[in-house]
Motif scaffolding. Structure first.
Motif, PDB file in Angstrom:
ATOM      1  N   PRO A  74       1.158  -1.172  -0.369  1.00  0.00           N
ATOM      2  CA  PRO A  74       0.568  -0.037  -0.296  1.00  0.00           C
ATOM      3  C   PRO A  74       0.776   0.961  -0.436  1.00  0.00           C
ATOM      4  O   PRO A  74       2.356   1.369   0.408  1.00  0.00           O
ATOM      5  N   HIS A  75       0.345   2.752  -0.542  1.00  0.00           N
ATOM      6  CA  HIS A  75       0.948   3.552  -0.624  1.00  0.00           C
ATOM      7  C   HIS A  75       1.876   3.815   0.725  1.00  0.00           C
ATOM      8  O   HIS A  75       3.307   4.335   0.633  1.00  0.00           O
ATOM      9  N   ASP A  76       1.326   3.358   1.560  1.00  0.00           N
ATOM     10  CA  ASP A  76       2.340   3.933   3.435  1.00  0.00           C
ATOM     11  C   ASP A  76       3.699   3.722   3.231  1.00  0.00           C
ATOM     12  O   ASP A  76       5.029   3.989   3.913  1.00  0.00           O
ATOM     13  N   GLN A  77       3.423   2.209   3.335  1.00  0.00           N
ATOM     14  CA  GLN A  77       4.780   0.996   2.786  1.00  0.00           C
ATOM     15  C   GLN A  77       5.677   1.195   1.879  1.00  0.00           C
ATOM     16  O   GLN A  77       6.282   1.569   2.134  1.00  0.00           O
ATOM     17  N   VAL A  78       5.455   1.907   0.651  1.00  0.00           N
ATOM     18  CA  VAL A  78       5.874   2.148  -0.648  1.00  0.00           C
ATOM     19  C   VAL A  78       6.391   4.089  -0.311  1.00  0.00           C
ATOM     20  O   VAL A  78       7.866   4.368  -0.141  1.00  0.00           O
ATOM     21  N   VAL A  79       5.935   4.776   0.787  1.00  0.00           N
ATOM     22  CA  VAL A  79       6.154   5.759   0.753  1.00  0.00           C
ATOM     23  C   VAL A  79       7.528   6.040   1.561  1.00  0.00           C
ATOM     24  O   VAL A  79       8.615   6.658   1.500  1.00  0.00           O
ATOM     25  N   ARG A  80       7.432   4.867   2.963  1.00  0.00           N
ATOM     26  CA  ARG A  80       8.359   4.343   3.332  1.00  0.00           C
ATOM     27  C   ARG A  80       9.744   4.390   2.763  1.00  0.00           C
ATOM     28  O   ARG A  80      10.943   4.193   3.441  1.00  0.00           O
ATOM     29  N   LEU A  81       9.615   4.038   1.881  1.00  0.00           N
ATOM     30  CA  LEU A  81      10.955   3.295   1.280  1.00  0.00           C
ATOM     31  C   LEU A  81      12.244   4.045   1.052  1.00  0.00           C
ATOM     32  O   LEU A  81      13.299   4.065   0.967  1.00  0.00           O
ATOM     33  N   PHE A  82      11.810   5.832   0.730  1.00  0.00           N
ATOM     34  CA  PHE A  82      11.774   6.460   0.934  1.00  0.00           C
ATOM     35  C   PHE A  82      12.881   7.505   2.199  1.00  0.00           C
ATOM     36  O   PHE A  82      14.294   7.969   1.636  1.00  0.00           O
ATOM     37  N   VAL A 123       2.407   8.556  -6.399  1.00  0.00           N
ATOM     38  CA  VAL A 123       1.981   8.649  -6.979  1.00  0.00           C
ATOM     39  C   VAL A 123       1.392   7.271  -7.927  1.00  0.00           C
ATOM     40  O   VAL A 123       2.276   7.000  -8.534  1.00  0.00           O
ATOM     41  N   GLY A 124       0.365   6.908  -8.652  1.00  0.00           N
ATOM     42  CA  GLY A 124       0.352   6.042  -9.410  1.00  0.00           C
ATOM     43  C   GLY A 124       1.662   6.938 -10.728  1.00  0.00           C
ATOM     44  O   GLY A 124       1.764   8.338 -11.083  1.00  0.00           O
ATOM     45  N   CYS A 125       1.944   5.980 -11.489  1.00  0.00           N
ATOM     46  CA  CYS A 125       3.881   6.298 -12.225  1.00  0.00           C
ATOM     47  C   CYS A 125       3.755   7.466 -12.836  1.00  0.00           C
ATOM     48  O   CYS A 125       4.291   8.578 -13.665  1.00  0.00           O
ATOM     49  N   ALA A 126       2.047   6.941 -13.871  1.00  0.00           N
ATOM     50  CA  ALA A 126       1.680   7.479 -14.717  1.00  0.00           C
ATOM     51  C   ALA A 126       1.385   8.993 -14.181  1.00  0.00           C
ATOM     52  O   ALA A 126       1.311  10.225 -15.493  1.00  0.00           O
ATOM     53  N   ASP A 143      -4.610   4.325 -21.780  1.00  0.00           N
ATOM     54  CA  ASP A 143      -5.596   4.384 -21.625  1.00  0.00           C
ATOM     55  C   ASP A 143      -7.158   3.976 -20.656  1.00  0.00           C
ATOM     56  O   ASP A 143      -7.952   4.159 -20.464  1.00  0.00           O
ATOM     57  N   THR A 144      -6.222   3.015 -20.124  1.00  0.00           N
ATOM     58  CA  THR A 144      -6.895   2.000 -18.772  1.00  0.00           C
ATOM     59  C   THR A 144      -6.769   2.920 -17.648  1.00  0.00           C
ATOM     60  O   THR A 144      -5.238   2.858 -17.289  1.00  0.00           O
ATOM     61  N   PRO A 145      -7.360   3.428 -17.126  1.00  0.00           N
ATOM     62  CA  PRO A 145      -7.484   3.945 -15.825  1.00  0.00           C
ATOM     63  C   PRO A 145      -6.555   3.235 -14.645  1.00  0.00           C
ATOM     64  O   PRO A 145      -5.504   3.312 -14.246  1.00  0.00           O
ATOM     65  N   GLU A 146      -7.000   1.702 -14.215  1.00  0.00           N
ATOM     66  CA  GLU A 146      -6.460   1.033 -13.197  1.00  0.00           C
ATOM     67  C   GLU A 146      -5.054   1.317 -13.811  1.00  0.00           C
ATOM     68  O   GLU A 146      -4.030   0.404 -12.453  1.00  0.00           O
ATOM     69  N   MET A 147      -4.334   0.851 -15.036  1.00  0.00           N
ATOM     70  CA  MET A 147      -3.242   0.597 -15.245  1.00  0.00           C
ATOM     71  C   MET A 147      -2.214   1.956 -15.152  1.00  0.00           C
ATOM     72  O   MET A 147      -0.745   1.581 -14.945  1.00  0.00           O
ATOM     73  N   ASN A 148      -3.172   2.901 -15.207  1.00  0.00           N
ATOM     74  CA  ASN A 148      -2.027   3.981 -14.702  1.00  0.00           C
ATOM     75  C   ASN A 148      -1.708   4.141 -12.858  1.00  0.00           C
ATOM     76  O   ASN A 148      -0.966   5.013 -12.681  1.00  0.00           O
ATOM     77  N   MET A 149      -2.314   3.285 -11.938  1.00  0.00           N
ATOM     78  CA  MET A 149      -2.145   3.171 -11.000  1.00  0.00           C
ATOM     79  C   MET A 149      -1.909   2.203 -10.112  1.00  0.00           C
ATOM     80  O   MET A 149      -1.236   2.485  -9.290  1.00  0.00           O
ATOM     81  N   VAL A 150      -1.256   0.570 -11.295  1.00  0.00           N
ATOM     82  CA  VAL A 150      -1.072  -0.080 -10.779  1.00  0.00           C
ATOM     83  C   VAL A 150       0.485  -0.499  -9.864  1.00  0.00           C
ATOM     84  O   VAL A 150       0.850  -1.421  -8.736  1.00  0.00           O
ATOM     85  N   ILE A 151       0.956   1.279 -10.207  1.00  0.00           N
ATOM     86  CA  ILE A 151       2.499   0.739 -10.075  1.00  0.00           C
ATOM     87  C   ILE A 151       2.456   2.444  -9.336  1.00  0.00           C
ATOM     88  O   ILE A 151       2.170   3.433 -10.115  1.00  0.00           O
ATOM     89  N   TYR A 152       3.227   3.181  -8.433  1.00  0.00           N
ATOM     90  CA  TYR A 152       3.281   3.312  -7.600  1.00  0.00           C
ATOM     91  C   TYR A 152       4.488   4.411  -8.666  1.00  0.00           C
ATOM     92  O   TYR A 152       5.632   3.555  -7.881  1.00  0.00           O
ATOM     93  N   GLY A 191       7.351   7.545  -7.253  1.00  0.00           N
ATOM     94  CA  GLY A 191       8.734   8.804  -7.316  1.00  0.00           C
ATOM     95  C   GLY A 191       9.471   9.053  -7.314  1.00  0.00           C
ATOM     96  O   GLY A 191      10.283   8.051  -7.410  1.00  0.00           O
ATOM     97  N   VAL A 192       9.540  10.214  -6.489  1.00  0.00           N
ATOM     98  CA  VAL A 192      11.389  10.536  -6.625  1.00  0.00           C
ATOM     99  C   VAL A 192      11.375  11.424  -5.705  1.00  0.00           C
ATOM    100  O   VAL A 192      10.963  12.267  -5.714  1.00  0.00           O
ATOM    101  N   ALA A 193      12.777  10.992  -5.173  1.00  0.00           N
ATOM    102  CA  ALA A 193      13.341  11.817  -3.612  1.00  0.00           C
ATOM    103  C   ALA A 193      14.404  12.309  -4.162  1.00  0.00           C
ATOM    104  O   ALA A 193      15.529  11.574  -4.319  1.00  0.00           O
TER     105      ALA A 193
END
Length: 271
Positions: free
Chosen positions: A221-229, A240-243, A255-264, A266-268
């Motif tokens: 989930p989002h919070d666990q991915v954020v922790r990686l930074f 965010v969704g990497c798209a 063109d498929t909304p779910e595919m824009n969000m299946v991969i988080y 970010g850059v830090a």
């Protein structure tokens, strides 16, 4: 069967590799029937899987260009995979030919093909190592010969950390890499998530587990991915969704909304 010259003798071509399956989804040619079979099964469940792979690849280009705009001139790409179009060194060196890039992968085919591709580029190299052993990556003679860790580095860990199970503590692993970087360094991560996804992603995870691949998917989930930074400062718009991370052209999104969000994604920046 005659083995193609680019296939290292140690490779078991009867077992799928996620690096080679990803290569197939991107339209590459360095994959085997077993990899293509897995990809076909994945696409039956998730028909737009290719667009998710493409969206992640487009993120790579935007992240590298952002880093070069911030003055980064040396890059470490961990889990670089099998070379295809718009690799890190191609994107970075298009911005500044002096950019230096070290690729890292444990897949022998990714390493063998990268060695061929980089043979005439003295500013880019490939290291055969497992990201779960940071010392073997950071201390490798090829890494130390090309990168100066007293200066900012652009570290990319794309589509890798979801292959690291919780038991191997990916957060502690990333802390070891972050600690090795100088202030002003940047970190880019992409990671598969089940947030907002339906049962199809769970089916894909099951297919991978059943395929005898050594790689098993751990969506986070989002919070666990954020922790990686860690304590790095996230660049807007955050994770965010990497798209949705600074898209600049039509091909950056599916063109498929779910595919824009299946991969988080970010850059830090390291303060």
């Amino acid at each position: 069967m005659v083995q193609r010259e680019w296939i290292p003798q140690s490779v078991d071509v009867s077992v799928p590799s996620m690096a080679r399956t990803y290569d197939f989804l991107l339209g590459g040619a360095h994959n085997f029937a077993v990899d293509r079979e897995l990809a076909v099964h994945v696409e039956r469940v998730m028909p737009d899987a290719r667009s998710a792979a493409r969206v992640n690849r487009a993120f790579l280009g935007r992240a590298v260009r952002y880093m070069t705009d911030q003055g980064i001139r040396q890059f470490l790409d961990i889990g670089s995979g099998i070379p295809t179009v718009a690799n890190v060194h191609e994107v970075a060196q298009a911005e500044d030919p002096g950019c230096r890039v070290v690729y890292v992968d444990k897949d022998p085919i990714a390493v063998a093909h990268s060695e061929l591709m980089l043979a005439d580029d003295d500013r880019a190299t490939i290291v055969h190592a497992d990201m779960r052993d940071p010392e073997s990556v950071l201390g490798h003679p090829e890494t130390r010969g090309l990168l100066d860790f007293d200066q900012p580095v652009g570290l990319l860990v794309l589509m890798m950390l979801h292959w690291v199970p919780d038991g191997d503590d990916p957060w502690a692993l990333m802390a070891r890499y972050r600690d090795a970087l100088a202030p002003g360094s940047h970190l880019a991560i992409t990671h598969v998530t089940a947030d907002g996804q339906d049962e199809r992603l769970a089916e894909v995870t099951g297919l991978i587990q059943e395929s005898r691949s050594a790689d098993n998917l751990t969506e986070r989930p989002h919070d666990q991915v954020v922790r990686l930074f860690g304590d790095f400062e996230l660049v807007e718009p955050g994770v965010v969704g990497c798209a949705a991370w600074r898209p600049s052209r039509r091909g950056d999104m599916s063109d498929t909304p779910e595919m824009n969000m299946v991969i988080y994604g970010g850059v830090a920046r390291k303060p």
